[in-house]
Design a protein around this motif. Structure first.
Motif, PDB file in Angstrom:
ATOM      1  N   LEU A   1       0.691  -1.161  -0.007  1.00 37.34           N
ATOM      2  CA  LEU A   1       0.059  -0.077   0.030  1.00 37.34           C
ATOM      3  C   LEU A   1       0.814   1.326  -0.067  1.00 37.34           C
ATOM      4  O   LEU A   1       0.282   2.349  -0.718  1.00 37.34           O
ATOM      5  N   PRO A   2       2.215   1.326   0.618  1.00 38.92           N
ATOM      6  CA  PRO A   2       2.713   2.437   0.488  1.00 38.92           C
ATOM      7  C   PRO A   2       3.357   2.917  -0.812  1.00 38.92           C
ATOM      8  O   PRO A   2       3.519   3.963  -1.035  1.00 38.92           O
ATOM      9  N   PHE A   3       3.401   1.827  -1.651  1.00 36.72           N
ATOM     10  CA  PHE A   3       4.221   1.877  -3.110  1.00 36.72           C
ATOM     11  C   PHE A   3       3.251   1.679  -4.061  1.00 36.72           C
ATOM     12  O   PHE A   3       3.737   1.858  -5.447  1.00 36.72           O
ATOM     13  N   VAL A   4       1.752   1.786  -4.189  1.00 39.99           N
ATOM     14  CA  VAL A   4       0.897   1.838  -5.263  1.00 39.99           C
ATOM     15  C   VAL A   4       0.447   3.076  -5.580  1.00 39.99           C
ATOM     16  O   VAL A   4       0.079   3.723  -4.408  1.00 39.99           O
ATOM     17  N   ALA A   5      -0.010   3.340  -6.690  1.00 40.38           N
ATOM     18  CA  ALA A   5      -0.137   4.591  -7.192  1.00 40.38           C
ATOM     19  C   ALA A   5      -1.868   4.582  -6.915  1.00 40.38           C
ATOM     20  O   ALA A   5      -2.418   5.784  -6.897  1.00 40.38           O
ATOM     21  N   ASP A   6      -2.325   3.467  -6.883  1.00 34.40           N
ATOM     22  CA  ASP A   6      -3.971   3.329  -6.683  1.00 34.40           C
ATOM     23  C   ASP A   6      -4.304   2.365  -5.628  1.00 34.40           C
ATOM     24  O   ASP A   6      -4.593   1.204  -5.980  1.00 34.40           O
TER      25      ASP A   6
ATOM     26  N   HIS B   1       4.447   6.462  -2.385  1.00 31.94           N
ATOM     27  CA  HIS B   1       3.087   7.416  -2.541  1.00 31.94           C
ATOM     28  C   HIS B   1       2.740   7.953  -1.171  1.00 31.94           C
ATOM     29  O   HIS B   1       2.362   7.096  -0.110  1.00 31.94           O
ATOM     30  N   HIS B   2       2.313   9.256  -1.105  1.00 32.50           N
ATOM     31  CA  HIS B   2       1.904   9.798   0.176  1.00 32.50           C
ATOM     32  C   HIS B   2       0.285  10.132   0.031  1.00 32.50           C
ATOM     33  O   HIS B   2      -0.254  10.577  -0.843  1.00 32.50           O
TER      34      HIS B   2
END
Length: 269
Positions: free
Chosen positions: A143-148, A213-214
């Protein structure tokens, strides 16, 4: 005479990065860095501990998935499993976990330690039938690394049975406003908390080699709801006195002042 070149250091920047670029960057980064990661953090993580983050919050104490005695016989999906330490702990409780990761090299470490069914796949396209699992968990996985993130949440929702629980931990959103430094230099706000532009490390040709992704706390809550879940709890672990180690930007100094991890406890609607 052969001239030696300094190893290339990726350029850190903030820019847009979509699903495909983020996924490719994550797979490549973890494949390249899995060995070093397991050497550096393997002792802290153990072979069969369930640790939610660098603070060291242990599922034995937290019981975010429920009482350990209730895990017996449950089908559990661990997403972003790395070397599958959490899944081994679940096996000790009598559960039936499957450990999934995007990185082939991380799963080789899981295979080296052994004892867990492994699947190499993207969290945004889970290769399981609807309603395959009673529970799902992810300690800093995917989850911290996905755009969606909503796409991932909807996939987890799909493979869970009605009433199934999904618990996941991510970098606490407030940390994005501070430098990623464990010492005093990491205690001054240096960026806007509201800037959602992804953090990207890129090579000489501008290709992403690492993407994170933040999302704000509000974004994460809305993502959970959009994914079809009900938020049961939001846990912000405090830094325990026994933990004296530094892990990247996490440290006792910072951990006693600002949260480093956010854990979302969700239930499938």
């Amino acid at each position: 005479m052969i001239q030696e070149h300094e190893p290339f250091e990726p350029e850190a920047t903030r820019r847009d990065a979509g699903d495909t670029e983020s996924s490719c960057a994550s797979r490549g980064w973890w494949d390249r860095n899995a060995d070093e990661y397991q050497i550096e953090h393997g002792t802290f993580l153990g072979d069969d501990r369930f640790v939610w983050g660098p603070e060291g919050l242990d599922e034995v104490e937290a019981e975010l998935l429920g009482p350990p005695e209730d895990l017996k016989g449950k089908d559990v999906l661990e997403i972003g499993a790395g070397a599958a330490q959490c899944s081994r702990w679940l096996i000790r409780q009598g559960a039936r976990p499957v450990a999934l990761d995007l990185s082939h090299r991380q799963l080789q470490h899981a295979l080296r330690i052994g004892g867990v069914p492994l699947v190499e796949a993207d969290a945004g396209a889970l290769p399981f039938a609807d309603g395959s699992f009673d529970l799902a968990c992810s300690a800093y996985g995917a989850l911290p690394f996905v755009a969606d993130p909503v796409r991932v949440l909807r996939e987890v929702h799909r493979v869970l049975r009605p009433g199934g629980r999904f618990v996941f931990s991510v970098t606490h959103p407030i940390r994005w406003a501070f430098p990623d430094e464990p010492g005093p230099e990491g205690l001054s706000v240096s960026a806007s908390y509201f800037d959602r532009t992804p953090y990207v490390e890129q090579d000489e040709e501008g290709h992403a080699v690492y993407v994170e992704h933040h999302r704000t706390i509000g974004d994460r809550v809305r993502d959970v709801v959009a994914g079809g879940f009900r938020l049961l709890d939001l846990v912000e672990p405090e830094w325990p006195a026994w933990n004296t180690q530094e892990w990247g930007g996490w440290s006792p100094l910072r951990g006693n002042l600002i949260p480093g991890t956010a854990i979302f406890v969700c239930e499938r609607e």
